[in-house]
Design an enzyme around this catalytic site. Structure first.
Site, PDB file in Angstrom:
ATOM      1  N   ASP A  42      -0.209   3.599  29.003  1.00 18.03           N
ATOM      2  CA  ASP A  42      -0.100   3.579  30.456  1.00 18.03           C
ATOM      3  C   ASP A  42       0.336   4.973  30.920  1.00 18.03           C
ATOM      4  O   ASP A  42       0.861   5.771  30.131  1.00 18.03           O
ATOM      5  CB  ASP A  42       0.917   2.512  30.866  1.00 18.03           C
TER       6      ASP A  42
ATOM      7  N   ASP B 137       1.670   6.036  34.759  1.00 15.65           N
ATOM      8  CA  ASP B 137       2.820   6.060  35.667  1.00 15.65           C
ATOM      9  C   ASP B 137       3.937   5.175  35.138  1.00 15.65           C
ATOM     10  O   ASP B 137       3.737   3.979  34.900  1.00 15.65           O
ATOM     11  CB  ASP B 137       2.408   5.573  37.060  1.00 15.65           C
TER      12      ASP B 137
ATOM     13  N   ASP C 110       4.933  -0.046  30.402  1.00  9.70           N
ATOM     14  CA  ASP C 110       6.265  -0.194  30.985  1.00  9.70           C
ATOM     15  C   ASP C 110       6.433  -1.469  31.802  1.00  9.70           C
ATOM     16  O   ASP C 110       7.475  -1.666  32.412  1.00  9.70           O
ATOM     17  CB  ASP C 110       6.592   1.005  31.878  1.00  9.70           C
TER      18      ASP C 110
END
Length: 228
Positions: free
Chosen positions: A9, A11, A173
């Site tokens: 991922d 961001d 995240d």
């Protein structure tokens, strides 16, 4: 190492991009003649792509679940305009990201970014932070017909890299990464410092929670929990 490819991922996992996203979101609010919002509030809107971010921004601003379709389209265009200007200006790479990427590369892994950020913003951000050379593939939120938490972006990355799902490791995240990885039948690690939409990552289905990308590389090498 049992993994041939690592799908990361962007961001909240590799990059703290909230300052640039918040600048664009507050640019939208300025255009709407509404007061700006703190970064921490805008942070909670991030995770499912820019369209959902704009929807959440408008719902919060007007305290209503109903969106005016014309205003929503204007707000999307406004966000794209402002983010094109702010993207990469104040974003920073999280600690130990470069060390972790180098460790995976040294182990012979193929690397891909799989993000819900539109690809037209993904590439300039990675270029600005000089991360692009690490990646064999970049999958944006508009690369496939579905975004995370749908598994299609990870399945697409697996196919493009010609690596079976069983040899792919996802690092993210949030619930979007965890659910998408499981749907694609891939192992998944989560970092605790990103943008989790208010959901405790301890409650999510993941193989481990690691403190950094560097620790993720150690975990992938040893297949054990990282505590140091």
């Amino acid at each position: 190492m049992q993994y041939t490819a690592v799908l990361l991922d962007l961001d909240g996992t590799l990059v703290d991009s909230i300052p640039d996203i918040a600048a664009a979101a507050n640019g939208v609010l300025t255009d709407l003649k509404r007061p700006p919002l703190p970064e921490d509030v805008i942070r909670s809107f991030v995770g499912k792509g820019s369209d959902v971010l704009v929807q959440r921004l408008l719902r919060h601003t007007y305290n209503s679940e109903q969106l005016d379709p014309d205003e929503y389209e204007r707000a999307k265009a406004s966000f794209a305009h402002h983010y094109a200007q702010s993207n990469g200006q104040h974003s920073t790479i999280y600690p130990d990201v470069v060390e972790g990427l180098n460790a995976f590369k040294t182990a012979g892994c193929k690397l891909a970014v799989v993000t819900n950020k539109p690809i037209e913003f993904t590439i300039p951000l990675l270029d600005a932070l000089q991360l692009s050379p690490y990646f064999d593939l970049m999958v944006g939120g508009n690369t496939t017909a579905q975004k995370k938490p749908h598994p299609l972006p990870f399945i697409h990355a697996s196919n493009e890299l010609n690596v079976p799902a069983s040899q792919c490791l996802v690092i993210g995240d949030s619930v979007n990464d965890a659910q998408a990885a499981r749907g694609a039948e891939m192992d998944v690690l989560l970092v605790p410092y990103g943008y989790n939409e208010g959901i405790d990552i301890q409650t999510l289905d993941a193989d481990a929670i690691v403190s950094s990308i560097k620790h993720a590389a150690k975990w992938a090498t040893t297949r054990s929990s990282i505590t140091d």
